[in-house]
Design an enzyme around this catalytic site. Structure first.
Site, PDB file in Angstrom:
ATOM      1  N   ARG A  43       0.851  -1.189   0.000  1.00 16.08           N
ATOM      2  CA  ARG A  43       0.000   0.000   0.000  1.00 16.08           C
ATOM      3  C   ARG A  43       0.886   1.237   0.000  1.00 16.08           C
ATOM      4  O   ARG A  43       1.123   1.833   1.055  1.00 16.08           O
ATOM      5  CB  ARG A  43      -0.904   0.011   1.233  1.00 16.08           C
ATOM      6  N   ASP A  45       2.077   5.024  -0.265  1.00 12.63           N
ATOM      7  CA  ASP A  45       1.407   6.264   0.112  1.00 12.63           C
ATOM      8  C   ASP A  45       1.298   7.234  -1.060  1.00 12.63           C
ATOM      9  O   ASP A  45       1.912   7.040  -2.109  1.00 12.63           O
ATOM     10  CB  ASP A  45       2.188   6.960   1.240  1.00 12.63           C
ATOM     11  N   ARG A 190      10.452   5.848   5.466  1.00 16.25           N
ATOM     12  CA  ARG A 190      10.590   7.308   5.482  1.00 16.25           C
ATOM     13  C   ARG A 190      11.088   7.807   6.842  1.00 16.25           C
ATOM     14  O   ARG A 190      11.858   8.770   6.913  1.00 16.25           O
ATOM     15  CB  ARG A 190       9.267   7.961   5.105  1.00 16.25           C
TER      16      ARG A 190
END
Length: 237
Positions: A43, A45, A190
């Site tokens: 998934r 972002d 991240r």
């Protein structure tokens, strides 16, 4: 497939925003002449890109893989491309059959902006001490509880993951962070990159990273690096 995620709100279908899944399903459904759902390996972002993203689907249509690639690409915009296709066992699932993933984070390390890297690399102006960042990166390798390195919106109860390798490469003003693991939490890559940059800036001592892990508290890790530097690089089955 590969895609540039700039214009999309991530991979997963949403009711109120355009996503990669929605666009690919529409193109695939036109080629197969029937509504078709796809299942993605991850998934990603909003704003995140992919070099090799795997998805799976089932169909009763008898169609050659090459014709499927050509047909679907003919209905896709320029920022999404089907790279390859193959038949799989019926129990194959792009997400649940995945054994490991590799992400890349790209940084343009220069005082001057690169007009050809806008939305594709993170612009970072400070000098980078790559040796120091590599020392910090070594603490992430292995099996650890990464609760300190995931977003508060993470839905996973089990926050233990294994990082197989975390490499940092620099060539002129181009920096690539490559991280491979058995799975990743929400915003985990991240936040790891943001923590490495915080080490570079002297805000976090590289020797503190094990302590930050043990704290299991997001507030002690570094910032969340911007989405547009992140790529799902490869998936392993």
């Amino acid at each position: 497939m590969a895609y540039r995620g700039t214009k999309y709100h991530g991979f997963q279908r949403q009711n109120n925003a355009l996503t990669i899944q929605e666009v690919v399903e529409k193109a695939l459904s036109r080629v197969l002449d029937t509504p078709t759902d796809i299942y993605g390996c991850s998934r990603t972002d909003a704003g995140v890109h992919a070099n090799k993203f795997c998805f799976s689907f089932t169909t009763q249509r008898d169609i050659r893989c090459l014709n499927l690639i050509r047909g679907v690409n003919g209905h896709l915009p320029d920022d999404i491309s089907i790279l390859s296709c193959e038949e799989a066992q019926e129990d194959f699932h792009a997400r649940f059959s995945c054994k490991a993933k590799e992400y890349a984070y790209l940084i343009h390390n220069s005082e001057c902006k690169n007009p050809f890297a806008a939305d594709l690399q993170y612009q970072y102006r400070r000098n980078m001490d790559i040796d120091l960042m590599k020392k910090a990166a070594s603490h992430f390798v292995g099996t650890h509880d990464f609760k300190s390195f995931c977003s508060a919106h993470n839905e996973k109860q089990d926050t233990v993951r294994t990082i197989y390798n975390l490499d940092i490469e620099k060539r002129d003003d181009f920096v690539k962070v490559l991280v491979k693991g058995d799975g990743f939490l929400y915003n985990m890559v991240r936040i790891i990159v943001g923590t490495l940059l915080s080490v570079n800036e002297g805000k976090i001592d590289q020797a503190q990273i094990p302590e930050i892990m043990n704290a299991s508290d997001r507030q002690f890790a570094g910032k969340t690096a911007q989405a547009h530097g992140l790529y799902l690089n490869r998936v392993f089955y």
